[in-house]
Design an enzyme around this catalytic site. Structure first.
Site, short mmCIF file in Angstrom:
data_model
loop_
_atom_site.label_atom_id
_atom_site.label_comp_id
_atom_site.label_asym_id
_atom_site.label_seq_id
_atom_site.Cartn_x
_atom_site.Cartn_y
_atom_site.Cartn_z
N HIS A 24 0.81 -1.23 0.00
CA HIS A 24 0.00 0.00 0.00
C HIS A 24 0.85 1.28 0.00
O HIS A 24 0.81 2.10 0.89
CB HIS A 24 -1.10 0.00 1.06
CG HIS A 24 -0.71 -0.08 2.51
ND1 HIS A 24 0.30 0.66 3.05
CD2 HIS A 24 -1.23 -0.80 3.52
CE1 HIS A 24 0.37 0.41 4.34
NE2 HIS A 24 -0.54 -0.48 4.64
N HIS A 78 -4.22 -8.17 15.44
CA HIS A 78 -4.46 -6.99 14.60
C HIS A 78 -5.22 -7.45 13.37
O HIS A 78 -4.91 -8.49 12.79
CB HIS A 78 -3.08 -6.41 14.23
CG HIS A 78 -3.09 -5.26 13.29
ND1 HIS A 78 -4.05 -4.28 13.29
CD2 HIS A 78 -2.20 -4.91 12.31
CE1 HIS A 78 -3.76 -3.40 12.35
NE2 HIS A 78 -2.65 -3.75 11.74
N GLU A 80 -5.71 -5.84 10.34
CA GLU A 80 -5.40 -5.37 8.98
C GLU A 80 -5.27 -6.59 8.06
O GLU A 80 -4.73 -7.63 8.45
CB GLU A 80 -4.12 -4.51 8.97
CG GLU A 80 -4.01 -3.70 7.69
CD GLU A 80 -2.95 -2.58 7.74
OE1 GLU A 80 -2.28 -2.40 8.77
OE2 GLU A 80 -2.81 -1.91 6.70
N ASP A 82 -3.42 -7.75 5.83
CA ASP A 82 -2.18 -8.51 5.60
C ASP A 82 -2.03 -9.62 6.64
O ASP A 82 -1.33 -10.59 6.40
CB ASP A 82 -0.93 -7.59 5.59
CG ASP A 82 -0.81 -6.69 6.78
OD1 ASP A 82 -1.84 -6.23 7.31
OD2 ASP A 82 0.33 -6.44 7.22
N HIS A 145 -0.71 -0.12 15.49
CA HIS A 145 -0.99 1.17 14.88
C HIS A 145 -2.45 1.35 14.48
O HIS A 145 -2.78 2.36 13.84
CB HIS A 145 -0.06 1.39 13.67
CG HIS A 145 -0.35 0.50 12.50
ND1 HIS A 145 -0.54 1.00 11.24
CD2 HIS A 145 -0.51 -0.83 12.38
CE1 HIS A 145 -0.78 0.03 10.39
NE2 HIS A 145 -0.76 -1.10 11.07
N ASP A 164 2.67 -5.81 14.36
CA ASP A 164 3.40 -4.88 13.49
C ASP A 164 4.57 -4.19 14.21
O ASP A 164 5.59 -3.87 13.58
CB ASP A 164 2.45 -3.79 12.98
CG ASP A 164 1.59 -4.25 11.82
OD1 ASP A 164 1.97 -5.22 11.15
OD2 ASP A 164 0.53 -3.65 11.59
N TYR A 192 10.61 0.80 8.22
CA TYR A 192 9.25 0.45 8.63
C TYR A 192 8.72 1.50 9.62
O TYR A 192 7.60 1.99 9.51
CB TYR A 192 9.28 -0.93 9.29
CG TYR A 192 7.93 -1.54 9.57
CD1 TYR A 192 7.33 -2.39 8.66
CD2 TYR A 192 7.26 -1.26 10.74
CE1 TYR A 192 6.09 -2.95 8.92
CE2 TYR A 192 6.03 -1.80 11.01
CZ TYR A 192 5.45 -2.65 10.10
OH TYR A 192 4.22 -3.20 10.36
N HIS A 225 6.13 -9.11 10.85
CA HIS A 225 6.85 -8.90 9.58
C HIS A 225 8.36 -8.96 9.86
O HIS A 225 8.83 -8.36 10.84
CB HIS A 225 6.54 -7.52 8.99
CG HIS A 225 5.10 -7.30 8.66
ND1 HIS A 225 4.46 -7.95 7.62
CD2 HIS A 225 4.17 -6.47 9.20
CE1 HIS A 225 3.20 -7.53 7.56
NE2 HIS A 225 3.01 -6.65 8.51
FE1 FEO Z 1 -1.01 -3.12 10.24
FE2 FEO Z 1 1.02 -5.62 9.11
O1 FEO Z 1 -0.57 -4.65 9.29
#
Ligand code: FEO
Length: 389
Positions: A24, A78, A80, A82, A145, A164, A192, A225
């Site tokens: 993104h 989380h 999101e 991903d 976040h 994250d 990041y 990640h």
């Molecule tokens: Fe906030 Fe890795 O997604």
């Protein structure tokens, strides 16, 4: 490598996305990973899922360790996509699993997916869940976040599954910081931080203080990640530096140009800043990665942003970059707006406005008509020296 035991009975069952170069609008030249962890105990527990494209691969990894249909808990730190878009496929197999998340996490999952057949357990900061020998403790990470965010601490292993936070967008066959190289891991973690977490720096400072006050010992940080930190103090120290906007002796010149006038000023600013003893980086907004630019802005002491004037206003790539910069809210910079114009200098005024909104220590804006003269280039050199001070 398929499966990897990161500490006793905790396995990495994530995926490596070698080919994704854009997350993104975050440029990921080395790709990225989606980390998912499986904890084996009396209750088999999956912590975070992966992006939908990789869920089959993740389920295959899980299947080599435990029957995926026997998973008892799925922790969603989380929502999101991903991390959560693979969740519906997991829940179709692990039908009896209980999804553990925050109240906001539950509300978000119900917006994204059809969760009518899912069993939820809503948790809040400090709640614990006994899996057998291991205990999970949930830590509130609101707005770190997203509003739903939380982290999971495995008490007996002193393992923080941070989602994250402390992550890096880098694809690697190595799973640990020491294997990739701690400095290399910190480099990707900085990128990041600058492009995702920078606007939350004040919250991050407070959260690190809160966790320190809790007195919990952290031996390993496993984010969702990138590589896993066996040296958690390295990344926590770095987060404290970044959240405090500790600066390096570095000047960043960022510009775009139509007929090279703004570019000529940018180059003289760079010459001046270098002669003033600063490390200098120059970025062209249509040729360089904004992700890299923001990584350099994070700990720069001064920045200069240049735009030519077009249609009575900002050159569009500069306008886009300023929107990105404003959202990421860097702090503690000396700053200069510069550029060129034909009829009016509105572009430079617009740049100046944003620099002031960011509460930077701004210098007098510098603009030239059509093409810089020898005297104006000399002035740009002096302004570069000033930026380095
Ligand atoms: Fe906030 Fe890795 O997604």
């Amino acid at each position: 490598m398929t499966n990897f035991e990161i500490c006793k009975d905790v396995y990495w069952v994530g995926a490596i996305d070698w080919s994704e170069k854009d997350f993104h609008n975050f440029t990921t030249p080395r790709g990225l990973t989606y980390n998912s962890y499986l904890i084996l105990d009396e209750k088999a527990t999956l912590v975070d899922a992966v992006k939908h494209k990789f869920v089959k691969e993740s389920i295959e990894k899980i299947g080599k360790i435990v029957d995926p249909s026997s998973i008892d808990y799925v922790i969603v730190n989380h929502i999101e996509p991903d991390h959560s878009s693979g969740l519906p496929d997991i829940m179709r197999i692990s039908r009896d699993a209980v999804v553990v998340c925050t109240q906001r996490g539950k509300e978000g999952l119900e917006k994204y997916y059809d969760c009518r057949n899912w069993n939820f357990m809503v948790v809040k900061d400090g709640d614990e869940l006994k899996l057998g020998k291991k205990t999970l403790k949930f830590l509130d990470m609101t707005m770190l976040h997203w509003p739903d965010s939380m982290a999971t601490y495995v008490v007996e292993d002193k393992l923080l599954l941070s989602n994250d936070a402390f992550g890096q967008h880098v694809a690697s066959s190595e799973r640990f910081d020491e294997e990739l190289g701690v400095e290399e891991a910190l480099k990707w973690a900085k990128m990041y931080y600058a492009n995702i977490l920078m606007p939350l720096s004040n919250l991050i400072k407070k959260k690190i203080e809160d966790i320190k006050k809790l007195g919990i010992e952290i031996k390993i940080i496993a984010p969702s990640h990138g590589v896993i930190w066996k040296n958690p103090e390295k990344i926590i120290d770095a987060y404290e530096r970044w959240a405090n906007f500790e600066i390096e002796n570095k000047v960043i010149i960022i510009y775009d140009t139509m007929w090279h006038s703004t570019e000529k000023i940018a180059m003289r600013l760079a010459d001046g800043a270098a002669s003033g003893g600063a490390e200098v980086r120059v970025f062209h907004l249509r040729k360089d990665s904004w992700t890299e630019i923001m990584t350099e802005v994070l700990d720069a002491k001064s920045i200069a942003i240049g735009s030519p004037t077009i249609h009575n206003g900002l050159f569009p790539p500069v306008a886009g970059f300023l929107a990105y910069l404003k959202g990421l809210k860097p702090q503690k910079k000396k700053a200069l707006a510069f550029g060129s114009y034909g009829w009016n200098g509105n572009a430079v005024k617009e740049v100046q406005k944003v620099l002031e909104e960011l509460k930077f220590n701004t210098m007098e804006p510098f603009m030239v008509k059509f093409n810089p003269t020898k005297e104006e280039l000399e002035k740009a050199f002096k302004l570069g020296v000033e930026l380095a001070k």
